[in-house]
Design a protein around this motif. Structure first.
Motif, mmCIF file in Angstrom:
data_model
loop_
_atom_site.group_PDB
_atom_site.id
_atom_site.type_symbol
_atom_site.label_atom_id
_atom_site.label_comp_id
_atom_site.label_asym_id
_atom_site.label_seq_id
_atom_site.Cartn_x
_atom_site.Cartn_y
_atom_site.Cartn_z
ATOM 1 N N ALA A 44 16.207 109.085 37.768
ATOM 2 C CA ALA A 44 16.746 107.736 37.606
ATOM 3 C C ALA A 44 17.437 107.524 36.256
ATOM 4 C CB ALA A 44 15.646 106.696 37.800
ATOM 5 N N THR A 153 14.084 100.047 32.285
ATOM 6 C CA THR A 153 14.260 100.301 33.712
ATOM 7 C C THR A 153 14.142 101.783 34.075
ATOM 8 O OG1 THR A 153 15.938 98.585 33.441
ATOM 9 C CG2 THR A 153 15.563 99.337 35.656
ATOM 10 N N TYR A 155 11.519 102.856 35.763
ATOM 11 C CA TYR A 155 10.766 102.820 37.027
ATOM 12 C C TYR A 155 9.420 103.538 36.956
ATOM 13 C CZ TYR A 155 14.847 100.877 39.369
ATOM 14 O OH TYR A 155 15.872 100.065 39.755
ATOM 15 N N SER A 175 17.758 93.295 41.219
ATOM 16 C CA SER A 175 18.551 94.524 41.207
ATOM 17 C C SER A 175 19.501 94.530 40.029
ATOM 18 C CB SER A 175 19.323 94.652 42.522
ATOM 19 O OG SER A 175 20.209 93.572 42.635
ATOM 20 N N LYS A 176 20.500 95.361 40.103
ATOM 21 C CA LYS A 176 21.520 95.627 39.057
ATOM 22 C C LYS A 176 20.860 95.693 37.684
ATOM 23 C CE LYS A 176 22.800 90.800 39.277
ATOM 24 N NZ LYS A 176 23.530 89.789 38.588
ATOM 25 N N ASN A 177 21.453 95.068 36.657
ATOM 26 C CA ASN A 177 20.792 95.170 35.358
ATOM 27 C C ASN A 177 19.795 94.026 35.181
ATOM 28 O OD1 ASN A 177 22.611 93.123 35.107
ATOM 29 N ND2 ASN A 177 23.346 93.697 33.081
ATOM 30 N N VAL A 179 16.768 94.242 37.077
ATOM 31 C CA VAL A 179 15.547 94.711 37.743
ATOM 32 C C VAL A 179 14.345 94.242 36.925
ATOM 33 C CG1 VAL A 179 14.279 96.700 38.616
ATOM 34 C CG2 VAL A 179 16.759 96.720 38.627
ATOM 35 N N ARG B 172 23.805 93.708 50.121
ATOM 36 C CA ARG B 172 23.961 94.761 49.108
ATOM 37 C C ARG B 172 24.902 95.869 49.581
ATOM 38 N NH1 ARG B 172 22.713 92.737 44.687
ATOM 39 N NH2 ARG B 172 22.686 94.762 43.678
ATOM 40 N N ARG B 189 13.160 99.097 48.941
ATOM 41 C CA ARG B 189 14.288 98.719 48.099
ATOM 42 C C ARG B 189 15.477 99.601 48.448
ATOM 43 N NH1 ARG B 189 13.808 95.928 43.484
ATOM 44 N NH2 ARG B 189 15.393 97.088 42.372
ATOM 45 N N THR B 191 17.637 101.653 47.346
ATOM 46 C CA THR B 191 18.111 102.564 46.314
ATOM 47 C C THR B 191 18.338 103.909 46.985
ATOM 48 O OG1 THR B 191 15.814 103.030 45.771
ATOM 49 C CG2 THR B 191 16.944 101.477 44.358
ATOM 50 N N ALA B 341 29.458 95.763 39.468
ATOM 51 C CA ALA B 341 28.324 95.533 38.567
ATOM 52 C C ALA B 341 27.265 94.699 39.277
ATOM 53 C CB ALA B 341 28.785 94.827 37.297
ATOM 54 N N GLN B 342 27.732 93.734 40.023
ATOM 55 C CA GLN B 342 26.833 92.878 40.787
ATOM 56 C C GLN B 342 26.082 93.679 41.848
ATOM 57 O OE1 GLN B 342 26.227 89.568 40.620
ATOM 58 N NE2 GLN B 342 24.944 89.589 42.439
ATOM 59 N N SER B 344 25.451 97.020 41.850
ATOM 60 C CA SER B 344 24.671 98.200 41.427
ATOM 61 C C SER B 344 23.220 97.985 41.834
ATOM 62 C CB SER B 344 24.766 98.363 39.909
ATOM 63 O OG SER B 344 23.801 99.303 39.487
ATOM 64 N N CYS B 345 22.590 99.035 42.328
ATOM 65 C CA CYS B 345 21.213 98.849 42.790
ATOM 66 C C CYS B 345 20.234 98.834 41.634
ATOM 67 C CB CYS B 345 20.828 99.935 43.790
ATOM 68 S SG CYS B 345 20.450 101.527 43.038
ATOM 69 N N GLY B 346 20.674 99.315 40.466
ATOM 70 C CA GLY B 346 19.783 99.290 39.306
ATOM 71 C C GLY B 346 18.944 100.525 39.153
ATOM 72 N N TRP B 347 19.228 101.570 39.924
ATOM 73 C CA TRP B 347 18.382 102.758 39.856
ATOM 74 C C TRP B 347 18.715 103.634 38.642
ATOM 75 C CZ3 TRP B 347 13.915 104.478 41.337
ATOM 76 C CH2 TRP B 347 13.644 105.848 41.369
ATOM 77 N N ARG B 352 23.776 101.097 36.276
ATOM 78 C CA ARG B 352 23.093 99.817 36.039
ATOM 79 C C ARG B 352 23.551 99.166 34.742
ATOM 80 N NH1 ARG B 352 18.198 101.752 35.521
ATOM 81 N NH2 ARG B 352 18.474 101.929 33.293
#
Lengths: 925, 426
Positions: A44, A153, A155, A175-177, A179, B172, B189, B191, B341-342, B344-347, B352
Motif C-alpha cells: 500500500a 494511511t 492501513y 476514501s481518497k485522502n 481515509v 466509486r 472496501r 480497493t 483525486a475525488q 482515488s480509493c486511498g490505498w 491518494r
C-alpha cells in the motif's frame, strides 16, 4: 537460499521471503510502512521502492516495491540509484502533506517510525503548499489515545485489528485522502489486543494513553527485559521506568512466544506497581515498624514449627527459599484440593509431553480446544491460534505460486480453505465463533468426548464407559488422523482435572498414529505466571492444604505465606491464619490484617526473579527500578530470616549464589541462568547511557547508575544495540537510525541464532519417553443436590487480580455476572441486566442471557478481587430496588474515584519529576 | 455499411424502445448462445481467441487469452463466476449505457456465452448505480430470460446452469478496476487486490472469476453466430471487429456510432459534424479522461490500440473528448484531476496523496497564484504517479491528460503563471 545482487554486491539470502525482508535481514536501511513481519505484505505505502534489472546489461531497470517482490536466484536490484531514492523521498513528501508537525507533544516522538523513515529517505524540504486535511479524534477508552491527524494511511492498524486479531470495531472508513481509521462512534475498543495498535502504528495515531498522560522520551526511560506477570504464557516484555515510577510495558520480541504482540492485560496491567495499594513498609500487628524491631525478631525466632504456603504468583527463587526455610515437608503449594489435583496431574502430563510454543501452535493444521476459554485465560495463545487458522489458505496460496506473505491473497483464499477448529465448552469467545465443530457442553462432558476421541484414534486408549459416539467426534477423529500438526488445547479455567487427562490421552493416541512423524502438539494452560514453578518444587512432596489445616489446628505452628492476591485464597487464609501461632505474610499489595507480620515485597519491576511458563520454560525478569519503601524481593526477606534463625539459607550472600544453590537441586536450570546477564547489563539506550548530570540541580556529585541489590550483574553505561548481543535479553529495542520498536524487524535472524534461543530456551520439566494412558472413571453422580451446576467463567479484565490494581485495567473490569440460557431466565422470570444474588452470598451478579450455556448449568464469573465460592447455588434472589440503586451508585462512584486516583497519580508523577531524591534513582547500598 | 452484419452491436439497438425477448429472438437473438451450447466450452474459448476480440474496457487485452487462465475440467473449483463490468464511470464515456439501454438481451446473451465458455455457474452485472434506466431494462430482460429458460437451471434442456444477478454499484470510479470491483461485490472496501493471484484463479469469494467489460461481452453473440473469421473481417484496421466510437465536447453533433475497428479519428469527427461554428479543435482525448491528449495532427490515426499507443496515448474506451480553443486546457485538466483525486480509493500513497496535491497546484495556477516552482512540482508528481509506482492503474491514467497537457499546452500554463490568471477568463 538465493543469490541476489543489491547495488551490484552479491548476497545470499533465504528464498521464499520478500525482497524487503531480505534487505532488512542484510541490515540495509530500506524504509517501509505498511509491511510488518507478522502481518505480511500488501504493497500500500510504496515506500520500499527499489529498481529491478533484467540482467547485468540492463542499466535502466524498472521500479518495484520490495515488499511485494519475492527474492529469486540471480535477481539484480538496486537501492541506492537516484530513481528509487527520489521516489522514496517523494513518497515521504506525499505522506507528510497532511502530517501535523506536532512531534514535540506527541508521545511517539523519539521512537517514531515515521520520524526514522523521514530521516532515512532524506526528505527535508516541504514542497506542498496547500492546507492540511484534518480529522476529529475519537475517545477509544482508557488504554488508547487517538490522534487521527497524524495518520499516514498505511492501513496497518486496520489490518492488525481486524485481520490479525479479529476485532470488529475498528475499520478504515471513507476514501481518497480522507481515509479514517476508527470506530463507528466514540467508545472503548473492544479487542483485548487493542494495545498493540500503539506499536503497530508507525506514528502517533494510536498511543499508549496511560503512558501518554505523562509521557517520557524513549531515551530517557530506563528499561529492563521483563516477563509478563498476568498469565501463564510468560510473554516477554520491556518494562520502562522514569524518576522512580514504572511508566509503561512494551513488547519484547521473542520468536517462540509473543513475537511482536501482547494482550492488553499484559501491556497495561503493570500499574499495580505504582498503586496506592502497594505494601511499602513492614507492619507488625498493624503497626509500621522496621527490621530492627525486637518484637519482630522474637516473632521470627519462634521455636514452634514453621509451615509455609508457596505462591504461583511469586518467583521460583522466592518459593524455593520458603521451601528451604520451612523444610520441604512443611511446604504447601496450594490450599484448594482441586488445585492440588490439577497441579499434580498437570506435572505428570508435562513429564510426558512437551508443550507447544506459540510459534509452533501457529503451524497447526487442526485444532481441538477442550473446555478451555483461552481468549480469557491466556489471550496471547488465542491470538496465535487465530493465525493458525490461515494455514490451509497459505498452503493453497503456495500451490498457486503466491507466497504466503501475500496477506490479502491468503485472506481471499481463507474462506474455502479453513483449518478445522473443534471447540468443546461453554460460553462465547472470538475463537469459539470461528469453530468449525462446536460442541456446547460442561467440562465433564467435554472430557468424556475427549476420552472417546482418544479411543477412536487409538484402540489402546481406555474407552470411557458411556454414551454413544457423537458423529461430530467421528468426523473430528478423521480430521486429526489426516492432519500433519494437530494441536490439542486444554487448561485449568474450567477447573476440571479430567480435561487434562483427556487431552493427555488424545496426545498419546496421536503419537501412536504416527510413530515416525509425530508432530502433534499439546498445550495445557495453567492459571498463574509461575504455577509450574511451584509445581516443580512441589515434586519434592510437602503438605496438602488439608494436612496444613490439620497441623494448624492446635495453635502450635507458625505460618509463613508468600504473595497471594486472589480473593478465594485470602478468604481461606483468613480462616487458617486464626489458628496459626504467628502469621508472616510476604506481600506486594496491602492485605490489611492486624494479627500478623507483613513484609513488603518488591514487584517484578523492582527485582529479579524467574518463573516457569505454561511450557515449563524458565524465564527471568530484571528490574528497571529500585524497590520502593522497605520493599525487598521475597528471597531476600527469607534469607534474612534464615540469618536470624541460623538456617543454612542465611548463608546466601547474593542472587547468583542462591541460583547456584537452586541448580544443585535442578541442574537443568544451569544453562538458563548462565545465559542470564552476569556481567554488564545496559538498561538505557546508548543516547543516555553514561549521562550522569541529570540530577545536577540537586547535587553536583554524580549519582551511581541504578543497580539491583545483590544481583549477579551490574548496569552498563554503554547501551546496547538491537541484534548485537546474541543471547542476552535486550532491555529495549534500538539500533542506529531505528528508534522505534521496528528496529528489531532487522534482527529476527540474530535473535534466533543464540544456542539457547535456537533450542527454544530451557525447559525445566523434561519429557519422559514412557507415555501413560490415564484411565479415568467419570463420576456422574451429583456432588450436591444443588439445582444448578455452577461453571466458572473468566474475563481478560477481571480474572487476574494483580492487573485489577492497575488503573486502566480497573476501569475496564467486568463486574460479576451470571450467564444463563433464555429458557432458564424465562422460568426464573429474570431479564438480562437485572441483578441477582446467590443463596446467602451478598455478591450481586448481573444477569446475562446466552445460548452457550449447557443444560441445567449457570456460568458464574466473579472478579478475582471478589470472593464467591463456586460450590452451590439453590436460589437466585432478585436484588431489591435499594440494592440495585446502591449497586449502580457504587459503580458510578467508582468511576469518579478512579478518575481521582488517576489525577492523584499524575500529580505524584509530576512532583517526582526532577525533584526525586537521588537515593531513589541509585541502586541500593 | 447497410449490411446488418457489419454492425453487430447496434443494428437492432433501440434506446427508445429496446427489443424484448421475442423481438430479439426474431432478429437472430440467442442464436449465438444456442450455437455455443452445441459445442464444448473449450471450443467456444477457441472461437473467441480466433476472433482476436480485445477487451473494450480500455486495456485491450485479448478476451480469449484472459479466459484461458480459468481452471477448467473436473478439478476446477465448485463455483466459478462471470462478472460484467458495467460500472461505466470514465468521464466522457457512455457506450455501455447505450448498449444496455438499447439492447439488454445482447448483453445477457453475451454473458451466457462467456459464462458457458469458462464454466461459470453464477454471473453478476456490476452496474453503475446512476444508470437507473439500464437497471430497469436489464431487470426486465433478465426476468424474461429466466422465464424463457435462457437463464436458470438446465438451460434449454442442457446440463448447463447459470444464475444471473444484477448488482447496482454504490459508486466509486475505482470499481471499474476489476479487483476493486470484486472487493466491492463481496461487500468489502473497493480497493484493488494485488496480482497474483489473478481473478481468473482466485477472484470473487475466492473462486475463479472473469470480469469482462459490457461492450466486450456484447460482441460475443455475433462471433458465435457468424464465426470468428467473419468477425476478423469487420475491421478497417488490424484489430478485429467493430467498435462503438463516440465523441463529446463542443462538436456539432456529439454521439455514438458503431464503426469498423480502426476507423480514423477524423471520420468520427466528421460524423459529429466537426467543431461547433467559431471553434477550432485544440486537442483531443482519444478514449476517456484517463488518456493522453492528442493533437489535431493526429486525426488521421486509425482508432485502434497499437496505433494510438504509438502516438503516445491510449485508445482507452474509444470515446473521444474534444477540446476547443475557447476553453482553457488548464481548467479542463484541473477538472479531470479533481475527478480522479475525488475517486482515488486511498490505498496507495502516490495516488491518494499525489492527486490532491496536483489538484492543489492546478487550482492555484488556474486562479493565477501559481509560480515556476509549481510547474516543476507538477512535473515531478507526474513521474511520482506513473506506471509501476502505484498499486493500480488509476493514478497513471489520471496523470495522462496532465502530463500530455503540460507538453502540448505548455504555453497556456506559462500564460497562467506569467499573467497571474486564466487567459480564457480575462
Amino acid at each position: 537460499m538465493a543469490k541476489i545482487f543489491v547495488d551490484n554486491q552479491q548476497y545470499t539470502v533465504r528464498d521464499g521471503q520478500n525482497l524487503l525482508q531480505a534487505c532488512l535481514s542484510l541490515k540495509m536501511d530500506l524504509p517501509y510502512f505498511c509491511w510488518h513481519p507478522a502481518m505480511g505484505a500488501v504493497g500500500a505505502c510504496r515506500q520500499c521502492a527499489m529498481t529491478q534489472y533484467q540482467d547485468e546489461n540492463d542499466n535502466r531497470g524498472r521500479l518495484i516495491v520490495a515488499c511485494m517482490t519475492p527474492v529469486s536466484d540471480g535477481m539484480r536490484v538496486s537501492m541506492q540509484q537516484p530513481a528509487e531514492q527520489e521516489f522514496r523521498e517523494q513518497v515521504i513528501g506525499a505522506l507528510m502533506t497532511h502530517h501535523p508537525h506536532d512531534c514535540p507533544v506527541c508521545a511517539e516522538g523519539g521512537e517514531c517510525h515515521l520520524q526514522d523513515m523521514t530521516v532515512m529517505t532524506g526528505h527535508s524540504v516541504r514542497h506542498y503548499k496547500g492546507k492540511k486535511t484534518t480529522f476529529e479524534n475519537q475517545q477509544l477508552g482508557p488504554l488508547i489515545k487517538h490522534e487521527m491527524n497524524r495518520c499516514i494511511t498505511c492501513y496497518r492498524c486496520e489490518r492488525f485489528y481486524k485481520d490479525y486479531a479479529g476485532g470488529t470495531d475498528l475499520s478504515a472508513q471513507a476514501s481518497k485522502n480522507h481515509v479514517y481509521f476508527g470506530r463507528q462512534s466514540d467508545g472503548t475498543l473492544q479487542s483485548e489486543f487493542a494495545g498493540n495498535l500503539v506499536e503497530v502504528c508507525p506514528t502517533g495515531v494510536f498511543t499508549d494513553k496511560p503512558f501518554g498522560d505523562h509521557y517520557s522520551r524513549k531515551w530517557d526511560l530506563q528499561s529492563a527485559p521483563s516477563i509478563c506477570q498476568h498469565c501463564a504464557v510468560g510473554c516477554n516484555t520491556s518494562v520502562s521506568e522514569r524518576y522512580g515510577s514504572v511508566r509503561r510495558v512494551t513488547n519484547r520480541f521473542n520468536a517462540h512466544l509473543n513475537s511482536y504482540f501482547l494482550c492488553d492485560r499484559g501491556r497495561f496491567g503493570f500499574g499495580f506497581v505504582n498503586s496506592e495499594q502497594r505494601q511499602r513498609d513492614i507492619y507488625l500487628h498493624g503497626k509500621k515498624t522496621d527490621w530492627r524491631d525486637a518484637d519482630l525478631i522474637t516473632l521470627l525466632k519462634d521455636k514452634n514449627p514453621w509451615l509455609g504456603i508457596g505462591s504461583s504468583q511469586a518467583s521460583l527463587e522466592d518459593n524455593f527459599c520458603l521451601q528451604q526455610l520451612v523444610g520441604p515437608e512443611n511446604f504447601c503449594p496450594a490450599l484448594d484440593p482441586q488445585q492440588e489435583d490439577l497441579l499434580s496431574r498437570h506435572m505428570t502430563i508435562l513429564q510426558q509431553w512437551p508443550q507447544a510454543s506459540l510459534a509452533q501452535m501457529e503451524q497447526a493444521d487442526a485444532i481441538v480446544i477442550l473446555g478451555e476459554d483461552v481468549n480469557n485465560s491466556a489471550p496471547r495463545i488465542a491470538l496465535s491460534i487465530r493465525q493458525a487458522l490461515l494455514n490451509n489458505a497459505r498452503e493453497q496460496a503456495e500451490k498457486l505460486r503466491v507466497p504466503a506473505w501475500q496477506d490479502a491473497a491468503v485472506r481471499a483464499l481463507a474462506p474455502h480453505n479453513p483449518v478445522p477448529l473443534a471447540y468443546f465448552g461453554y460460553g462465547t469467545s472470538t475463537l469459539s465463533e470461528l469453530a468449525t465443530i462446536k460442541v456446547l457442553c460442561d467440562p465433564k462432558h467435554a472430557a468424556e468426548q475427549g476420552f472417546m476421541l482418544a479411543n477412536l484414534l487409538s484402540g489402546q486408549a481406555p474407552s470411557p464407559k458411556a454414551h454413544k459416539v457423537d458423529p461430530q467426534i467421528q468426523q473430528l477423529a478423521q480430521i486429526l488422523k489426516n492432519a500433519k500438526q494437530p494441536l490439542i488445547i486444554t487448561g485449568w479455567s474450567a477447573g476440571h482435572p479430567a480435561l487434562l487427562a483427556a487431552a493427555n490421552n488424545i496426545r498419546n493416541a496421536l503419537a501412536q498414529l504416527k510413530p515416525e512423524h509425530d508432530e502433534s502438539m499439546l498445550c495445557i494452560v495453567p492459571p498463574e505466571t509461575n504455577t509450574l514453578g511451584l509445581g516443580l518444587l512441589a515434586q519434592q512432596g510437602g503438605l496438602s492444604g488439608q494436612q496444613l489445616a490439620q497441623r494448624l489446628t492446635h495453635n502450635t505452628c507458625n505460618l509463613m505465606v508468600l504473595d497471594h492476591t486472589q480473593a478465594p485464597f485470602n478468604e481461606q487464609l483468613t480462616k487458617l491464619g486464626a489458628s496459626a501461632n504467628h502469621l508472616v505474610r510476604l506481600t506486594q499489595l496491602r492485605a490489611g490484617h492486624k494479627n500478623e507480620l507483613t513484609l513488603p515485597l518488591s514487584t517484578f519491576s523492582e527485582s529479579s526473579g524467574s518463573q516457569l511458563n505454561y511450557q515449563g520454560l524458565i524465564q527471568s525478569h530484571i528490574p528497571a527500578t529500585k524497590p520502593s519503601g522497605q520493599c525487598m524481593p521475597g528471597w531476600q526477606w527469607l534469607v534474612n530470616i534464615g540469618k536470624l534463625t541460623g538456617h543454612a539459607l542465611g548463608n546466601m550472600t547474593n542472587l547468583g549464589q542462591l541460583r547456584d544453590n537452586i541448580c544443585l537441586h535442578y541442574p537443568q536450570l544451569v544453562a538458563h541462568w548462565l545465559s542470564d546477564p552476569h556481567g554488564q547489563m545496559a538498561l538505557q539506550t546508548p543516547r543516555t547511557s553514561g549521562r550522569t548530570a541529570m540530577l545536577a540541580n540537586q547535587t553536583v556529585h554524580e549519582p551511581k547508575p541504578f543497580a539491583e541489590s545483590l544481583a549477579p550483574y551490574k548496569q552498563s553505561m554503554e547501551g546496547t544495540i538491537a541484534g548485537d548481543k546474541g543471547e542476552q535479553p535486550l532491555a529495549y529495542s534500538w539500533s542506529p537510525g531505528w528508534n522505534s520498536n521496528q528496529s528489531n524487524h532487522k534482527f529476527k535472524d540474530e535473535y534466533l541464532n543464540g544456542p539457547l534461543t535456537a533450542q527454544k530456551g530451557v525447559l525445566c520439566i523434561s519429557a519422559n519417553p514412557s507415555k501413560q494412558w490415564v484411565n479415568w472413571q467419570m463420576d456422574w453422580s451429583k456432588v450436591n443436590k444443588a439445582k444448578w451446576q455452577l461453571l466458572p467463567m473468566q474475563k481478560v479484565f477481571g480474572s487476574d487480580s494483580l492487573s485489577l490494581h492497575a488503573l486502566p485495567i480497573a476501569q475496564l473490569k467486568v463486574q460479576a455476572q451470571i450467564v444463563m440460557s433464555a429458557a432458564q431466565a424465562q422460568s426464573l422470570k429474570l431479564q438480562a441486566g437485572q441483578l441477582v444474588s446467590c443463596d446467602d452470598n451478598p455478591l450481586l451478579f448481573q444477569v446475562v442471557i446466552s445460548s452457550q450455556v449447557p443444560k441445567s448449568s449457570l456460568l458464574i464469573y466473579a472478579p478475582a478481587d471478589q470472593y464467591f465460592p463456586l460450590t452451590h447455588c439453590d436460589a437466585l434472589i432478585l436484588a431489591t430496588q435499594e440494592q440495585t440503586q446502591a449497586y449502580r451508585a457504587q459503580l458510578a462512584n467508582l468511576t469518579g474515584t478512579q478518575e481521582a486516583q488517576k489525577q492523584a497519580q499524575h500529580t505524584r508523577f509530576l512532583t517526582q519529576d526532577q525533584t526525586i531524591p537521588i537515593r531513589f534513582i541509585q541502586g541500593a547500598n | 455499411m447497410n449490411n446488418p452484419t457489419d454492425r453487430p452491436l447496434s443494428t437492432h439497438l433501440d434506446v427508445e424502445n429496446p427489443q424484448n425477448l421475442s423481438a430479439y429472438q426474431s432478429t437472430g437473438g440467442y442464436q449465438g448462445f444456442s450455437n455455443a451450447l452445441k459445442i464444448s466450452p473449450q471450443e467456444v474459448q477457441q472461437q473467441v481467441t480466433d476472433s482476436n476480440l480485445k477487451g473494450r474496457g480500455g486495456a485491450g487485452f485479448s478476451t480469449g487469452m484472459k479466459w484461458s487462465f480459468v481452471p477448467m475440467g473436473e478439478n476446477a473449483p465448485e463455483h466459478k463466476y462471470l462478472v460484467c463490468n458495467a460500472d461505466e464511470m470514465e468521464p466522457g464515456t457512455f457506450k455501455d449505457r447505450w448498449l444496455m439501454e438499447g439492447a439488454p438481451h445482447l448483453l445477457i446473451e453475451g454473458m451466457l456465452i462467456a459464462a458457458y465458455a469458462i464454466g461459470a455457474d453464477v454471473a453478476y452485472i456490476f452496474l453503475r448505480g446512476e444508470y437507473r434506466l439500464c437497471a430497469t431494462r436489464l431487470h426486465q430482460a433478465i426476468e424474461e430470460a429466466y422465464a424463457a429458460g435462457w437463464l436458470g437451471e438446465n438451460i434449454k434442456g442442457t446440463p448447463y446452469t447459470l444464475k444471473l444477478h444484477l448488482h447496482t454499484s454504490a459508486g466509486r470510479y475505482i470499481c471499474g478496476e476489476e479487483t476493486a470491483l470484486i472487493n466491492a461485490l463481496e461487500g468489502k472496501r473497493a480497493t484493488p487486490r494485488a496480482k497474483p493471484p489473478f481473478p481468473q484463479v482466485v477472484g470473487l469469494f475466492g473462486r475463479p472469476t472473469i470480469v469482462n467489460n459490457c461492450e466486450t461481452l456484447c460482441n460475443l453473440p455475433s462471433i458465435l453466430k457468424h464465426g470468428s473469421h467473419w468477425y476478423t473481417q469487420l475491421t478497417a484496421g488490424t484489430d478485429s471487429g467493430s467498435k462503438i466510437y463516440g465523441i463529446s465536447g463542443k462538436v456539432k453533433n456529439a454521439g455514438l456510432w458503431e464503426l469498423p475497428m480502426g476507423t480514423p479519428a477524423r471520420e468520427i469527427f466528421q460524423l459529429a459534424g466537426g467543431m461547433q461554428d467559431g471553434l477550432t479543435l485544440r486537442g483531443w482525448l482519444p478514449g476517456g479522461a484517463s488518456t493522453d491528449f492528442l493533437m489535431p495532427e493526429h486525426l488521421d490515426l486509425p482508432m485502434e490500440y497499437d496505433a494510438i499507443a504509438k502516438a503516445g496515448s491510449r485508445m482507452g474506451t474509444g470515446l473521444i473528448i474534444a477540446l476547443d480553443d475557447q476553453h482553457c486546457p488548464v481548467g479542463m485538466i484541473l477538472n479531470l484531476l479533481q475527478f480522479f483525486a475525488q475517486e482515488s480509493c486511498g490505498w496507495c500513497t502516490p495516488c491518494r496523496d499525489g492527486l490532491p496535491w496536483a489538484v492543489e497546484i492546478l487550482t492555484r495556477i488556474e486562479s493565477g497564484h501559481g509560480n515556476q516552482d509549481d510547474m516543476d512540482t507538477l512535473q515531478q508528481l507526474c513521474g511520482f504517479m506513473w506506471i509501476g509506482k502505484t498499486f493500480c492503474a488509476l493514478a497513471p491514467g489520471a496523470v495522462e491528460p496532465l502530463r500530455s497537457g503540460m507538453k502540448y499546452f505548455a504555453d497556456d500554463f506559462q500564460q497562467h503563471i506569467d499573467h497571474k490568471g486564466c487567459p480564457h477568463r480575462q
